[in-house]
Design a protein around this motif. Structure first.
Motif, PDB file in Angstrom:
ATOM      1  N   ARG A  99       0.858  -1.192   0.000  1.00  0.00           N
ATOM      2  CA  ARG A  99       0.000   0.000   0.000  1.00  0.00           C
ATOM      3  C   ARG A  99       0.898   1.248   0.000  1.00  0.00           C
ATOM      4  N   MET A 147     -11.730   6.057  -3.274  1.00  0.00           N
ATOM      5  CA  MET A 147     -10.824   6.001  -4.416  1.00  0.00           C
ATOM      6  C   MET A 147      -9.555   5.306  -3.961  1.00  0.00           C
ATOM      7  N   ARG A 148      -8.972   4.546  -4.840  1.00  0.00           N
ATOM      8  CA  ARG A 148      -7.682   3.964  -4.502  1.00  0.00           C
ATOM      9  C   ARG A 148      -6.592   5.014  -4.680  1.00  0.00           C
ATOM     10  N   VAL A 149      -5.401   4.696  -4.153  1.00  0.00           N
ATOM     11  CA  VAL A 149      -4.324   5.678  -4.147  1.00  0.00           C
ATOM     12  C   VAL A 149      -3.941   6.099  -5.567  1.00  0.00           C
ATOM     13  N   ASP A 150      -4.128   5.211  -6.543  1.00  0.00           N
ATOM     14  CA  ASP A 150      -3.759   5.553  -7.923  1.00  0.00           C
ATOM     15  C   ASP A 150      -4.696   6.595  -8.537  1.00  0.00           C
ATOM     16  N   LEU A 151      -5.767   6.923  -7.833  1.00  0.00           N
ATOM     17  CA  LEU A 151      -6.787   7.870  -8.294  1.00  0.00           C
ATOM     18  C   LEU A 151      -7.407   7.443  -9.630  1.00  0.00           C
ATOM     19  N   LEU A 160      -4.213   6.621   5.008  1.00  0.00           N
ATOM     20  CA  LEU A 160      -4.130   6.581   3.552  1.00  0.00           C
ATOM     21  C   LEU A 160      -5.396   7.182   2.929  1.00  0.00           C
ATOM     22  N   VAL A 169      -5.623  10.253   0.260  1.00  0.00           N
ATOM     23  CA  VAL A 169      -6.318  10.106  -1.018  1.00  0.00           C
ATOM     24  C   VAL A 169      -7.415  11.161  -1.152  1.00  0.00           C
ATOM     25  N   GLU A 229       2.117   1.999  -3.447  1.00  0.00           N
ATOM     26  CA  GLU A 229       1.074   2.709  -4.195  1.00  0.00           C
ATOM     27  C   GLU A 229       1.122   4.191  -3.874  1.00  0.00           C
ATOM     28  N   LEU A 230       1.253   4.460  -2.573  1.00  0.00           N
ATOM     29  CA  LEU A 230       1.280   5.861  -2.123  1.00  0.00           C
ATOM     30  C   LEU A 230       2.486   6.588  -2.722  1.00  0.00           C
TER      31      LEU A 230
END
Lengths: 251, 347
Positions: free
Chosen positions: A28, B259-263, A147, A151, A31-32
Motif C-alpha cells: 500500500r 478512491m484507490r491511491v492511484d486515483l 491513507l 487520497v 502505491e502511495l
C-alpha cells in the motif's frame, strides 16, 4: 496526474511508532509513493528537504525547540495532518501533566533534569492549526485511515471520518459488549470516536480511547456506566488521562 | 402451509445434508452470549437462549458491502454494479427475527427494489425455531406481537417432546426436509397447541408487561410527541447507535465512495447507519434536523411504534430485547418508554 504533491513526515515527542505503521504498509505504501513524492521521512531516509505541500506530523509537543519547529512546518506546508494520538490529543505523554513536574523530570533524567527544557505535553493544535487528524495509537486500521485521508486530499474531498462512538463498529463486529462479559471490563468505547473497527474490544479488551472523544460524548452518562462497572470517578478520570489528558482542549 | 412431524434425528440429518452442499448459518455460542455464524457441525447450534448479539439481518444487509466499482476511462468513468449473493441456510432463527425479516423484506421490495438485499434474501432458506422459554431477561416478544411468526419462514420447528412439529411454508422448506417425517395428525396438532399454550403462559409470567394497548401504540406516540420522557431519557443517551445496530428491523445505511491511491480505481461502499447517530440527519448545509439526542431517541421510538406501525400495520419492534440489553444507560426500550408515557401521559 500533474505534479505529485510533496510530502514530509515529521516527528516530535512520541515513540515514532506512527511512522513505523506507515512504513509497514508495504505494498500500500508503494502505491502511495507512486502518487506522492516523499521529501522528508526520518524513519526511512536521511534525505531532508524543506519544500513540501503536505506535512504529516507525529508526536506531541513538549519542548521549546519543538514549538518553533512546528510553527516553521506549519508555515511551509499547505496542509498539516496530525498522525497518531500524541499529535492529535497529546497521547500518553500527557500523563506527566498531572504529576509534579520537578519530580517527574528527576525520575526520568536524574541529576541532569535541569538540563532539559521539557514542559507540559501538548497536542499539535494547541500550537498551530491542524487540517486533518489521522487518529489512533497507532494510526487506526493499520494505517488505512491515514491513507484514505491522503487520497481524499488528493481528490480535493473531505475525508470520511465517523464522529460517532466506537460502539457502532463494535456492534457491527458482533462483539459481546465488554461491560456484559462474565467478568465485565470498564471501557471508553461509548465516548470514544469510532474508526478503528473496535480494534481493542474485538480482542476482548477495553477501548482505551486512543482516537480521542466522539463528536458529542455523553460524559455524564459514561460516569454512571463506569460507576456501575465498579469504578470510582477518580479511577475513571485516570483512565481518561491515560491518552486523553488534554481532552479539555476539545476537538 | 403443510404440517409434518419429524423425528429429531431426521432434522439432524437434514442439516448435515445441507452442510455438504451449502453454507449453513445458525446461532453459535460466543463467550457468555451467542451470534449467528457459519457452522460446520450440527452440535454447534444453540437452540434456545441466549439471544444472539446481533440479528441475522447481516446476511441480507451486510455491515459493509461494496455495491459499485468504478475506474477512470476516456475522460469518464466505467462503472460496474456489484451484487454478491450466495446460497445459505439460516437455521435456528427465532420468531422475533422471522417477523423482523418479513418486515425488512417489505421495506426493501417497496418501490425502488433493493437488488442487493433481495438477491441475498432470495438465495436464503429460513428455518425458524420456536422459543419455548424467553431467550433473555430483556425479551418482550409476546408483548410486541413477535412471538408468533405466522408463515414468515420456509420451515418452522416446534419441539413438542420427542419430535418436532414442522410447518413448511414454501417449497424451499419442503426441500430441506428431503422427505423426512410424516404428515401431522390430530394428536400432533393438539400437542402443539398445548406446548404453545404453556409457552404463552410462561412468557406472560416472565416478560415485562406492556401497559398501553398494543394497537394504540401509534396513537399514544402521536399524542405524546411532546413529553418530558424524551428529554429525560435523551439526557442519558450516548448517541452510540448500539440500539440501531442490534435491532433486527433497523435497516438504514450510509454510502461512501472510496478512491484507490492511484486515483484511477475505486469502489462505492454502503454500510450500516443509525438514526441515533449525530450526523444521521445532517445535511450538506450543516443543518441537522435531529441535533439533540432526545430528538433522535423520539424519532427512533416513533419509527418502531408509530410511523412504520401505521404504514405496515404492526409494530416494528418485534420485542427481541437486544437494544434493551445493548443500551448501557437503560433508556432505549420501546416498551418501557411506551409504559412510562402511558402512566404519565398529559393527554
Amino acid at each position: 496526474m500533474a505534479d505529485r504533491p510533496k510530502v514530509g513526515f515529521f516527528s516530535f515527542t512520541g515513540c515514532e511508532g506512527c511512522q513505523l505503521v506507515v512504513l509497514s504498509m508495504a505494498d500500500r505504501l508503494l502505491e502511495l509513493l507512486g502518487a506522492v513524492e516523499v521529501v522528508n521521512f526520518r524513519e526511512a531516509s536521511s534525505y531532508k528537504c524543506d519544500d513540501y505541500d503536505i506535512a504529516i506530523v507525529e508526536g506531541a509537543i513538549s519542548r521549546v525547540r519543538e514549538i518553533t519547529e512546528l510553527i516553521e512546518i506549519r508555515k511551509r506546508a499547505g496542509t498539516l495532518i496530525a498522525l497518531g494520538a500524541c499529535a492529535h490529543v497529546g497521547g500518553i505523554n500527557c500523563m506527566r501533566n498531572f504529576a509534579n513536574q520537578f519530580e517527574i523530570k528527576k525520575e526520568v533524567y536524574g541529576d541532569k533534569a535541569s538540563n532539559f527544557d521539557s514542559f507540559l505535553a501538548q497536542p499539535l493544535d494547541a500550537i498551530v492549526k491542524v487540517d486533518h487528524y489521522a487518529r489512533g495509537c497507532p494510526p487506526s486500521r493499520d494505517g488505512e485511515e491515514f491513507l484514505e485521508i491522503v487520497v481524499a486530499l488528493m481528490q480535493g474531498k473531505r475525508p470520511y471520518i465517523p464522529n460517532y462512538p466506537v460502539c457502532v463498529h463494535c456492534k457491527m463486529k458482533g462483539n459481546v459488549c465488554v461491560f456484559h462479559k462474565e467478568r465485565p471490563i470498564a471501557c471508553l468505547g461509548p465516548v470514544t470516536r469510532a474508526g478503528c473497527m473496535a480494534a481493542c474490544p474485538s480482542f476482548g479488551n477495553a477501548c482505551i480511547g486512543c482516537r480521542g472523544l466522539a463528536g458529542k460524548p455523553n460524559l455524564n452518562a459514561h460516569q454512571q456506566t463506569m460507576e456501575e462497572a465498579g469504578l470510582t470517578p477518580e479511577e475513571t478520570m485516570k483512565f481518561y488521562r491515560m491518552l486523553n489528558g488534554m481532552m479539555e482542549v476539545g476537538k | 402451509m403443510k404440517q409434518y412431524v419429524v423425528e429429531k434425528p431426521g432434522i439432524r440429518k437434514s442439516v448435515e445434508e445441507e452442510l455438504k452442499r451449502k453454507k449453513v448459518c445458525a446461532p453459535v455460542k460466543q463467550e457468555n452470549s451467542a451470534n449467528f455464524s457459519a457452522i460446520h457441525s450440527f452440535e454447534e447450534i444453540v437452540w434456545g437462549p441466549p439471544q444472539t448479539v446481533i440479528p441475522p439481518k447481516k446476511y441480507f444487509l451486510p455491515t459493509s458491502e461494496n455495491i459499485l466499482s468504478f475506474r477512470k476511462r476516456d475522460g469518464g468513468f466505467e462503472v460496474e454494479a456489484l451484487n454478491a449473493a450466495e446460497e445459505i441456510v439460516l437455521f435456528g432463527v427465532h420468531p422475533c427475527d422471522l417477523n423482523a425479516i418479513y418486515l425488512t423484506d417489505r421495506i426493501f421490495a417497496e418501490k425502488n427494489q433493493d437488488e442487493n438485499y433481495l438477491a441475498k434474501r432470495e438465495k436464503a432458506v429460513l428455518i425458524g425455531v420456536d422459543c419455548l422459554t424467553p431467550c433473555s431477561p430483556e425479551a418482550v416478544c409476546l408483548r410486541m406481537d413477535g412471538l408468533n411468526p405466522g408463515d414468515r419462514f420456509d420451515l418452522f420447528l416446534t419441539d413438542i417432546g420427542d419430535v418436532y412439529f414442522v410447518e413448511a411454508a414454501s417449497r424451499k422448506g419442503e426441500e430441506f426436509l428431503r422427505g423426512e417425517g410424516r404428515p401431522a395428525s390430530e394428536i400432533d396438532h393438539r400437542k402443539l397447541s398445548s406446548v404453545r399454550k404453556q409457552r404463552d403462559e410462561l412468557f406472560d409470567q416472565e416478560e415485562k408487561k406492556l401497559l398501553p394497548d398494543y394497537n394504540d401504540l401509534p396513537g399514544l406516540m402521536k399524542r405524546n410527541y411532546v413529553h418530558a420522557v424524551w428529554e429525560e431519557h435523551g439526557e442519558k443517551c450516548y448517541g452510540c447507535g448500539s440500539c440501531n445496530m442490534v435491532c433486527p428491523t433497523c435497516y438504514c445505511f450510509d454510502v461512501e465512495d472510496y478512491m484507490r491511491v492511484d486515483l484511477e480505481n475505486g469502489f462505492r461502499k454502503r454500510f450500516w447507519d443509525g438514526c441515533m447517530l449525530e450526523d444521521f440527519a445532517k445535511v450538506a448545509s450543516g443543518e441537522n434536523f435531529r441535533e439533540e439526542r432526545f430528538d433522535r431517541l423520539r424519532h427512533r421510538t416513533n419509527r418502531k411504534l408509530n410511523y412504520l406501525f401505521d404504514k405496515w400495520g404492526q409494530s416494528f419492534c418485534t420485542g427481541c430485547g437486544r437494544c434493551i440489553k445493548a443500551c448501557l444507560t437503560h433508556i432505549v426500550s420501546p416498551l418501557e418508554i411506551a409504559n412510562e408515557i402511558f402512566q404519565r401521559q398529559s393527554v
